[in-house]
Scaffold this active site. Structure first.
Site, PDB file in Angstrom:
ATOM      1  CE  LYS A  80     -40.557  14.987  20.786  1.00  0.00           C
ATOM      2  NZ  LYS A  80     -40.719  14.758  19.394  1.00  0.00           N
ATOM      3  CE  LYS A 115     -44.862  15.071  21.944  1.00  0.00           C
ATOM      4  NZ  LYS A 115     -44.407  14.780  20.418  1.00  0.00           N
TER       5      LYS A 115
END
Length: 321
Positions: A194, A246
């Protein structure tokens, strides 16, 4: 010399369908949903709303009818329910736990119910963990809160908990806590890679973020590719049932790297900024909205995603049918 003509396999729609390498399925799409005490639109994300408890039930039922594979629930507490520790994140009567229970009551096991396991929406400072006096986020003490939050989400009915805070060791600690609590059948979707991305801006409006500063000390530097693979390997070693990259669309290289080594399903999150940019351009007539949406999600699947979180999940599922 013989001319090679790959165009022969592009001559008609039927021919292109026949040899298509990637086909997106509604069942691999996950719809992020925001549950709050009161409903309301998100101005920077046209078509996206915060749902109250009645609304989230209706929205979940609608997603099931569309054939969407999963829902990812985020809680949006009122300001007066926030504190420096995010204690409503694991409270039995916290908005996220009540939202999970409401969705499970409405749809049962007809769709996979996932819950974001992070403190940022629940803290007054907006960080994903406990903040020390010097402003640093304390990794290890935060893990205790993540375990309590994951267990509370499992008790409320979540099929999957999804630690997104990028705290080192979070997957192993949550797995131990779930198993000790009798929730060994609840899966963990680890936000493994992320990045500290500028593409999260509209999401912060959606959850009424109170973030002070930034998250660059615990989320990844967007310039780093190998680090994303390293983070994913660590989560896999700790027992993650699924791993996530992400954002999705601007990190397809990282996604492909993770997919190449992962023995568990790989997810990718097409985040709020990706959504908002397309919606803004389409509103002005600059792009073909449906084609852009379909192409962007296809690219994510082509790069290796087995599961795609996207705010277009329900609409796209309808088109794919």
């Amino acid at each position: 010399m013989v001319t090679v003509r790959p165009r022969r396999l592009r001559t008609t729609p039927a021919m292109r369908r026949l040899v298509r390498e990637v086909e997106v399925r509604p069942s691999q799409l996950v719809l992020p949903m925001f549950v709050a005490e009161q409903s309301g639109d998100v101005s920077s994300m046209p078509g996206v709303s915060r749902h109250d408890l009645d609304g989230v039930r209706f929205a979940a039922e609608s997603a099931v009818r569309a054939g969407v594979g999963g829902l990812m629930l985020f809680g949006v507490p009122d300001d007066e329910d926030k504190d420096p520790f995010g204690s409503q994140a694991w409270a039995e009567d916290g908005i996220l736990q009540r939202g999970i229970a409401a969705v499970r009551d409405a749809v049962g096991d007809e769709i996979v119910v996932m819950a974001d396991t992070c403190l940022d929406e629940f803290t007054t400072h907006g960080h994903c963990g406990f903040v020390l006096e010097d402003g640093k986020v304390d990794n290890d003490s935060t893990l205790t809160a993540y375990v309590e939050m994951a267990v509370a989400q499992a008790a409320a009915g979540a099929h999957v908990v999804a630690p997104s805070g990028m705290m080192d060791g979070q997957v192993a600690r949550i797995r131990e806590g779930l198993d000790s609590g009798g929730f060994d059948d609840v899966a963990i979707l680890a936000y493994a890679a992320k990045y500290a991305s500028a593409f999260y801006g509209p999401f912060r409006e959606a959850v009424d973020s109170t973030l002070q500063g930034d998250r660059k000390t615990y989320q990844q530097d967007p310039a780093n590719r190998r680090e994303g693979l390293r983070e994913a390997r660590l989560d896999l070693a700790e027992g993650a049932d699924l791993v996530m990259v992400k954002p999705a669309g601007y990190y397809l290289d990282v996604l492909a790297d993770v997919a190449a080594v992962s023995e568990v399903p790989v997810a990718a999150y097409q985040v709020s900024g990706e959504y908002a940019m397309v919606e803004a351009a389409a509103e002005r007539g600059w792009v073909d909205r449906r084609r852009i949406v379909e192409e962007s999600v296809t690219a994510i699947v082509r790069a290796g995603a087995d599961v795609v979180l996207t705010y277009w999940a329900q609409e796209l599922a309808g088109w794919l049918k």
